[in-house]
Scaffold this motif. Structure first.
Motif, PDB file in Angstrom:
ATOM      1  N   PRO A   1       0.839  -1.199   0.000  1.00 58.45           N
ATOM      2  CA  PRO A   1       0.000   0.000   0.000  1.00 58.45           C
ATOM      3  C   PRO A   1       0.876   1.252   0.000  1.00 58.45           C
ATOM      4  O   PRO A   1       1.903   1.298   0.691  1.00 58.45           O
ATOM      5  CB  PRO A   1      -0.792  -0.119   1.311  1.00 58.45           C
ATOM      6  N   ALA A   2       0.476   2.251  -0.770  1.00 57.73           N
ATOM      7  CA  ALA A   2       1.344   3.415  -0.923  1.00 57.73           C
ATOM      8  C   ALA A   2       0.539   4.684  -1.164  1.00 57.73           C
ATOM      9  O   ALA A   2      -0.512   4.661  -1.814  1.00 57.73           O
ATOM     10  CB  ALA A   2       2.322   3.194  -2.085  1.00 57.73           C
ATOM     11  N   LEU A   3       1.062   5.792  -0.637  1.00 55.59           N
ATOM     12  CA  LEU A   3       0.487   7.117  -0.832  1.00 55.59           C
ATOM     13  C   LEU A   3       1.573   8.057  -1.338  1.00 55.59           C
ATOM     14  O   LEU A   3       2.677   8.097  -0.789  1.00 55.59           O
ATOM     15  CB  LEU A   3      -0.074   7.686   0.478  1.00 55.59           C
ATOM     16  N   ALA A   4       1.269   8.832  -2.368  1.00 54.61           N
ATOM     17  CA  ALA A   4       2.118   9.942  -2.808  1.00 54.61           C
ATOM     18  C   ALA A   4       1.477  11.228  -2.305  1.00 54.61           C
ATOM     19  O   ALA A   4       0.264  11.405  -2.425  1.00 54.61           O
ATOM     20  CB  ALA A   4       2.243   9.960  -4.324  1.00 54.61           C
ATOM     21  N   MET A   5       2.287  12.136  -1.745  1.00 53.28           N
ATOM     22  CA  MET A   5       1.738  13.356  -1.150  1.00 53.28           C
ATOM     23  C   MET A   5       2.504  14.576  -1.624  1.00 53.28           C
ATOM     24  O   MET A   5       3.738  14.593  -1.619  1.00 53.28           O
ATOM     25  CB  MET A   5       1.797  13.257   0.375  1.00 53.28           C
ATOM     26  N   SER A   6       1.767  15.604  -2.029  1.00 47.68           N
ATOM     27  CA  SER A   6       2.362  16.828  -2.550  1.00 47.68           C
ATOM     28  C   SER A   6       1.621  18.051  -2.019  1.00 47.68           C
ATOM     29  O   SER A   6       0.429  17.986  -1.721  1.00 47.68           O
ATOM     30  CB  SER A   6       2.323  16.835  -4.088  1.00 47.68           C
ATOM     31  N   TYR A   7       2.353  19.152  -1.934  1.00 45.03           N
ATOM     32  CA  TYR A   7       1.774  20.418  -1.496  1.00 45.03           C
ATOM     33  C   TYR A   7       1.818  21.408  -2.651  1.00 45.03           C
ATOM     34  O   TYR A   7       2.850  21.562  -3.324  1.00 45.03           O
ATOM     35  CB  TYR A   7       2.547  20.976  -0.297  1.00 45.03           C
ATOM     36  N   ASN A   8       0.715  22.122  -2.877  1.00 46.69           N
ATOM     37  CA  ASN A   8       0.612  23.051  -4.002  1.00 46.69           C
ATOM     38  C   ASN A   8       1.336  24.362  -3.686  1.00 46.69           C
ATOM     39  O   ASN A   8       0.717  25.378  -3.361  1.00 46.69           O
ATOM     40  CB  ASN A   8      -0.861  23.319  -4.327  1.00 46.69           C
ATOM     41  N   TRP A   9       2.637  24.325  -3.809  1.00 42.03           N
ATOM     42  CA  TRP A   9       3.491  25.482  -3.521  1.00 42.03           C
ATOM     43  C   TRP A   9       3.250  26.587  -4.550  1.00 42.03           C
ATOM     44  O   TRP A   9       3.224  26.336  -5.756  1.00 42.03           O
ATOM     45  CB  TRP A   9       4.962  25.062  -3.544  1.00 42.03           C
ATOM     46  N   VAL A  10       3.064  27.810  -4.062  1.00 47.01           N
ATOM     47  CA  VAL A  10       2.924  28.977  -4.937  1.00 47.01           C
ATOM     48  C   VAL A  10       4.029  29.956  -4.579  1.00 47.01           C
ATOM     49  O   VAL A  10       4.109  30.431  -3.439  1.00 47.01           O
ATOM     50  CB  VAL A  10       1.540  29.637  -4.776  1.00 47.01           C
ATOM     51  N   ALA A  11       4.894  30.237  -5.535  1.00 45.46           N
ATOM     52  CA  ALA A  11       6.020  31.136  -5.297  1.00 45.46           C
ATOM     53  C   ALA A  11       5.531  32.507  -4.857  1.00 45.46           C
ATOM     54  O   ALA A  11       4.575  33.051  -5.419  1.00 45.46           O
ATOM     55  CB  ALA A  11       6.857  31.265  -6.565  1.00 45.46           C
TER      56      ALA A  11
END
Length: 298
Positions: free
Chosen positions: A132-142
């Protein structure tokens, strides 16, 4: 494949590198829970945008890294390499994870960016081998986001991680997909979790001639496809005969008619998007009759 240890075992990897704040904040949250045994196997340098690239002929160099509460190694490979090594049982003395987490990435991974993402590839590699696996990202805005937002992103992902682990332990977690999670820019005021579908969002890339070679100062904040990295470049003097080209973002677009349950649209609307993904790259079903007809005429 699950661990026999009393505490569930979580393996953390990423593509921004083992020193990236997103990974460190995620590990801090896992350790603070006091309910997990935490392993880290991540690239020793930034490997953003390498997709599912693997190291084949060269051995991987693994170096112990001091991360409080975790057993950690920095690896001279790509995210898929790190996930593969981490689940193998060879690096952590026979211990294998119950759950693999890849992230938290700096920059969203929605739409077609899933294809390029090393973060998603780390989770996909584990999934291919039955973990089981999760990919996680944050919507970075410069200009708007800060490193502290990555800490908040890790915090808001923990309820989902805990819920998934409960399902795994109960034997009720589905094995047909892995999850791609994107946290909105204003992570502290998100609208909740939302199941979404992979859309068609894409930062369209073009090329321009340049007299420059690479960023003079690399930073995690520019380590994603959405960032503008054409400033502060170091002059390249390798050869006057070389032609140098740099990537430039032409435009960012997605199909407005895709629907309200599409990953990127939901993300910019303020939701934490949870997108189930598979490992196959299958064509749409309605394309098959066309190709069958073509082959019949050959």
């Amino acid at each position: 494949m699950a661990s026999t240890a009393a505490q569930p075992v979580v393996l953390v990897t990423n593509d921004d590198g083992i020193d990236a704040p997103g990974l460190r904040f995620l590990v801090d949250q896992l350790v603070a829970q006091g309910r997990y045994r935490v392993l880290v196997c991540a690239p020793d340098t930034d490997r953003s945008g390498v997709s599912h690239c693997i190291t084949w002929r060269s051995p991987l160099r693994c170096k112990r890294v001091d991360i409080t509460g975790a057993a950690a190694f920095g690896v001279s490979g790509n995210p898929a390499d790190c996930a593969s090594l981490g689940i193998s049982g060879k690096l952590f003395d026979g211990l294998v994870p119950d759950l693999v987490l890849s992230g938290i990435n700096i920059g969203s991974n929605c739409g077609f960016h899933v294809v390029y993402s090393g973060t998603v590839a780390g989770a996909r590699e584990a999934f291919i081998y039955g973990f089981p696996a999760l990919a996680m990202s944050y919507n970075w805005v410069a200009g708007k986001s800060s490193v502290n937002d990555l800490k908040v992103a890790a915090e808001v992902c923990m309820p989902l991680i805990n819920a998934v682990m409960v399902e795994i332990k109960n034997g009720t977690y589905p094995k047909e997909s892995f999850l791609n999670i994107d946290v909105p820019t204003d992570a502290g005021h998100h609208k909740g979790y939302k199941i979404t579908k992979q859309g068609k969002f894409m930062a369209r890339i073009g090329w321009e001639p340049t007299a420059y070679k690479k960023p003079a100062v690399e930073s995690y904040q520019t380590a994603n496809m959405n960032a503008d990295t054409e400033n502060d470049m170091e002059v390249d003097s390798s050869s006057e005969n070389d032609l140098l080209f740099k990537r430039v973002i032409m435009k960012k677009s997605y199909d407005e008619e895709e629907g309200d349950d599409i990953d990127y649209k939901s993300l910019v609307d303020g939701y934490i998007t949870v997108t189930p993904l598979g490992a196959h790259s299958r064509a749409e079903a309605d394309a098959i009759p066309y190709y069958k007809a073509c082959l019949s005429r050959i």
